[in-house]
Every structure is written in structure tokens, then in C-alpha cells.
Design an enzyme around this catalytic site. Sequence first.
Site, mmCIF file in Angstrom:
data_model
loop_
_atom_site.group_PDB
_atom_site.id
_atom_site.type_symbol
_atom_site.label_atom_id
_atom_site.label_comp_id
_atom_site.label_asym_id
_atom_site.label_seq_id
_atom_site.Cartn_x
_atom_site.Cartn_y
_atom_site.Cartn_z
ATOM 1 C CB CYS A 129 -70.705 117.885 -18.576
ATOM 2 S SG CYS A 129 -69.594 117.531 -18.197
ATOM 3 C CB CYS B 119 -67.119 113.919 -24.258
ATOM 4 S SG CYS B 119 -66.565 115.667 -23.021
ATOM 5 C CB THR B 120 -70.220 118.435 -25.016
ATOM 6 O OG1 THR B 120 -69.437 118.516 -23.627
ATOM 7 C CG2 THR B 120 -71.906 118.430 -24.659
#
Length: 256
Positions: free
Chosen positions: A75, A186-187
Site C-alpha cells: 500500500c 497506488c496498488t
Amino acid sequence: MSVKNNPIGVIDSGVGGISVLKEAVKQLPYENFIYYGDSKNAPYGIKSVDEVRNLTFNVVEKLLKLNIKALVVACNTATSAAIDELREKYKNIPVIGIEPALKPAVELKRRGKIIIMATPMTLSEVKFKNLMEKYEKDSEIVKLPCPGLVELIEDGIVEGEKMQEYLRNKFKDYEKDDIAAFVLGCTHYPFVKKEIASIARDVPIIDGSQGTVMQLKRKLDKYDILNIGSEKGKIKIMNSLKDDKILDLSHRLLDL
């Protein structure tokens, strides 16, 4: 039982880190993984640094009780807020974070702007400012905060008109020919890569999951805890939102 058989913990504010888990399973097929998504408290990207740090530590404590041998903070927001403190506190296990993959974007040496899509918090943190300063002499880097995008993905909206509308609205101020690359900071965002590509056409789209997993592999090797068995590893998915829908979405995104 050897520590090598212990699971690797992968954490995120929700289902986004599944994109990193997916890459980890591909590169490290014999490892066992426990994935914990904190969807109950998602999104992290609009919270204060202290809130994110506290939430991250709470999740890590849960996984330590399950004897993880390494931790991947999958994250970007939690990495920005808590990675140094996590490494300081948990010195007995490797702790790997993720950051926007600016370096590979700069190395493409394409003409135009590098657009970093990320949560507002990731883009406002000192950690990102330092990363940006490292590369901005080589390229024009543009920050593109994407509030609301994590929420759409957490709701399982990864394609279709609603997602297209969100993205078109985000990209409306940029000419496609003037963009060198998109960096997904952002994952959660790799799950909408196809939708971004359908608007951006031939513009490269880069995320940091590959580099993160390569770093995980190096650390496992260094600590001599890499599992090189012959049996495929197991994957356990957990979520703070006690809801079958979110677990179903997690498995769907993992798409194994």
C-alpha cells in the site's frame, strides 16, 4: 518446522495489494502467503498520517500472531506513513514497502510529462517529495491525485462506463501526445490498467509491484528464508470487513 515454510504477510488498505500478491505468487510460487485487506477502514489515502500509521500497526500485529516470516506493505499510502517506524519496531523480519515506480518511467526517456496517479496522502508526503526531487531534473513530473478511485475499485467497479467517466474526467486536461508515461502510485490502480490504456492508447503504464517483489526475493535470500520447495504455496486471504462480497472480489482480482 522450518521458518522457510512460514507465510509472508502482505497488507493493504483494501483489495489493492492483491496486485502485488499476484506478482509475488508468480515470482515466488513455493511461498505461503497471508493477505490482509483493511477494507473496513479504506481508503487510507484521505486519512491523516497518524491514523494510517495506527491502522497499519494494528494490521501488522494481527499477522505477527500468525507467524509471518516477512512483511510486504503493499500500500503506497501505508508505506509513506509507516514504513520507517515498522522497520524500527520489527527488526527481526524483513519489511518491504512500495513506492511509485518513477525510476523506470524516467528511464524510458520518452518526450512529455510523467503523470503520477496516487492518493492525495501519498502525493503530499515527504517520502514522495524526496522521490520526486530525485528525478524531476530529468523529466517533467505531474502529480495527479485520484480521490474516489480506490472506493470505486473496492466496490468492484474495475471496468465499464462509470470507471471510464471517472478516468476521462481525470485526464481531460492532458493531451495524449504530451504524456510520456503514467505511473500508478497506488496498488489498487493496476486493476484499471486496461481502462486507462483504452483512453491513453499507446502511453506506457507502469506500476511498482514487480520491483517490490524483486526486493522481497532479495530480502528472503539475504535472511536465508527463501522457500525453494517443490510444492506450490498456499494463499490465505483475510479482510477486516467481514463480508463475503469483499472476499469474493479479492479472489476474483487474484484471478489464479
